[in-house]
Design an enzyme around this catalytic site. Structure first.
Site, PDB file in Angstrom:
ATOM      1  N   GLU A 162     -22.251 -42.675  13.745  1.00 57.74           N
ATOM      2  CA  GLU A 162     -21.390 -43.534  14.557  1.00 57.74           C
ATOM      3  C   GLU A 162     -20.790 -42.755  15.733  1.00 57.74           C
ATOM      4  O   GLU A 162     -20.639 -43.306  16.830  1.00 57.74           O
ATOM      5  CB  GLU A 162     -20.290 -44.132  13.675  1.00 57.74           C
ATOM      6  N   GLU A 211     -23.449 -45.383   3.564  1.00 59.98           N
ATOM      7  CA  GLU A 211     -22.169 -45.750   2.961  1.00 59.98           C
ATOM      8  C   GLU A 211     -22.298 -46.602   1.703  1.00 59.98           C
ATOM      9  O   GLU A 211     -21.471 -46.498   0.785  1.00 59.98           O
ATOM     10  CB  GLU A 211     -21.297 -46.487   3.998  1.00 59.98           C
TER      11      GLU A 211
END
Length: 257
Positions: A115, A135
């Protein structure tokens, strides 16, 4: 000692250097390292003579592999929304810098590390680089724009595959999917980036600033919504028994290593 972030200025280029004092440890992000990143970005924004920035890791093993384990241990359903909003705010500042920003990715960019790379304008990767949004294996959400930016870059179907499986993709696949701009041998990274920087510096700074603003206004129009949704869904995930069990198993496994 957690991951450190320091700003280095070389002529008209700012380098955001990420490093671990213990060399064998991968670079991670926590509240303190995010604060250091924020301070570096603020300093860059204040230096009007700068023409470009490079975000890079000095680690021999990683770009950034996500959240620091100690930061993860402190997160719960009550405070994770603040964690998400804080990351969004800082990454948003990076995206809004008026100068082009290049992510130099030599090794692993996972979770929050991917990210961070996607918050830059360009990604230049070595053939050793690996990318993932893993995640779901911990029962948590991508929290810093990954749920939106990845789909925007590589398309919804491929983004879903990365989210659903958590599998790592190599630099060549990332290039073919449109996630990265250039792939080269590790020893050629600096040469490729220097070539890009030369092109940037040779062009009109005002035009590049305005062009970046226009492109960002279209590509990032849903980012505020992404922050709201990622914060809310992250809180919901942290309330789940499944997530608590997955995180507990992860922490226990790390203790054994």
């Amino acid at each position: 000692m957690a991951t450190q972030i320091r700003l280095e200025i070389r002529e008209k280029v700012a380098y955001i250097n990420i490093f671990e004092e213990i060399e064998r440890h991968p670079c991670t992000l926590d509240w303190e390292s995010l604060k250091m990143l924020d301070e570096a970005i603020e300093q860059i924004a204040a230096r009007k003579e700068l023409r470009a920035a490079v975000v890079q890791s000095l680690s021999p093993k990683s770009f950034v592999v996500g959240a620091n384990i100690n930061a993860l241990k402190e997160l719960d359903a009550e405070n994770i929304a603040d964690w998400v909003r804080n990351g969004h705010q800082i990454f948003g500042k990076l995206q809004r810098l008026p100068i082009p920003v290049i992510a130099r990715v030599e090794h692993y960019a996972l979770g929050g590390g991917l990210e961070l790379a996607m918050a830059c304008d360009l990604i230049v990767a070595s053939t050793q680089a690996r990318f993932a949004q893993p995640e779901a294996s911990l029962g948590v959400m991508p929290g810093w724009g990954g749920s939106y930016k990845l789909a925007n870059l590589i398309g919804p179907a491929r983004a879903k595959e990365m989210f659903f499986t958590g599998a790592q993709i190599d630099a060549q696949q990332a290039y073919e999917w449109g996630l990265v701009n250039h792939v080269c041998a590790p020893e050629q990274l600096d040469e490729v980036i220097d070539g890009i920087l030369a092109g940037i510096i040779g062009n009109d700074a005002r035009v590049l600033h305005l062009t970046k603003e226009i492109v960002n206004s279209h590509c990032l129009s849903q980012l505020d919504r992404s922050e709201y949704e990622e914060a809310n869904t992250s809180s919901a995930c942290m309330s789940s028994e499944s997530t608590k069990n997955r995180l507990s198993a992860f922490f226990n496994n790390r203790k054994k290593k």
